[in-house]
Design a protein around this motif. Structure first.
Motif: not given
Length: 171
Positions: A14-16, A21-22, A95-96, A147-148
Motif C-alpha cells: 500500500m505504502i509503496f 505512483l504519485k 498521499n490521500i 489511500g482509501v
C-alpha cells in the motif's frame, strides 16, 4: 505468525504504490477512474443497459443489473462484518485525496462494482470486455492510490465482482 506477515506485506505494498505512483497526472486521473466504480456511475450504466439491451432474463441489461445488485449487497455485508479500518486512518503520511467514502475498507466496493460490470461485459462481448477489464483494474489501482483501500481490499473486490458476474451469467 502468518497473519501478521500478510498484514505487514499489505501495508508495505500500500505504502509503496501510494507513494511511488504519485505525480500530477495521476492526481488528476485517479479520481476520474475511481468514479467508474461509484454508485451513480454503476446505476446509470445499469439503467442504460436495461433500457437499450433488454430486460429479458437472458439479456445483458438484466444480467448486469442483477449481478450489480448481488455483488453490491455482498460487498456491503462483508464490509459490515469485517469492519476493516481504512488505510489513511492507520498508516501515517499517505498521499490521500478526500473523496466520498463509507466507514469500512474490506472489500473495495468500487472495485467490486467495476469488475462486476467488466466481467459481465466480457461475457457478452470479448472486444469491449478487454477494455472494460483494463478500466476496472484502473479503478482498483485508483483506490490504493487515493489511500482509501489496501491491496487486499482491492483483490477481494476483484474476486467478488468476478465470481458474481460469472455465476450470474451462467444462471
Amino acid at each position: 505468525m502468518k497473519i501478521d506477515y500478510l498484514v505487514k506485506r499489505d501495508h508495505n505494498i500500500m505504502i509503496f504504490l501510494n507513494k511511488n505512483l504519485k505525480c500530477k497526472i495521476m492526481d488528476r486521473l485517479m479520481p476520474i477512474l475511481t468514479y467508474l466504480g461509484s454508485t451513480p456511475f454503476v446505476a446509470a450504466f445499469c439503467s442504460f443497459a436495461l433500457l437499450f439491451f433488454g430486460r429479458a432474463r437472458d439479456s445483458f441489461g438484466f444480467k448486469v443489473s442483477a449481478a450489480v445488485v448481488v455483488s453490491g449487497s455482498l460487498s456491503q455485508i462483508l464490509k459490515r462484518t469485517v469492519n476493516r479500518i481504512r488505510p489513511f486512518l492507520i498508516l501515517n503520511n499517505l498521499n490521500i485525496k478526500k473523496i466520498g467514502i463509507d466507514d469500512y475498507s474490506f472489500p473495495s466496493g468500487h472495485t467490486c462494482a467495476a469488475f462486476t460490470l467488466a466481467v459481465m461485459i466480457l461475457m457478452f462481448s470479448h472486444m469491449w470486455g478487454i477494455s472494460a477489464l483494463i478500466l476496472a483494474l484502473g479503478v482498483g489501482v485508483s483506490r490504493i492510490y487515493l489511500g482509501v483501500h489496501f491491496p487486499t481490499d482491492v483483490m477481494a473486490g476483484m474476486m467478488l465482482g468476478t465470481l458474481v458476474s460469472v455465476s450470474t451469467y451462467l444462471i
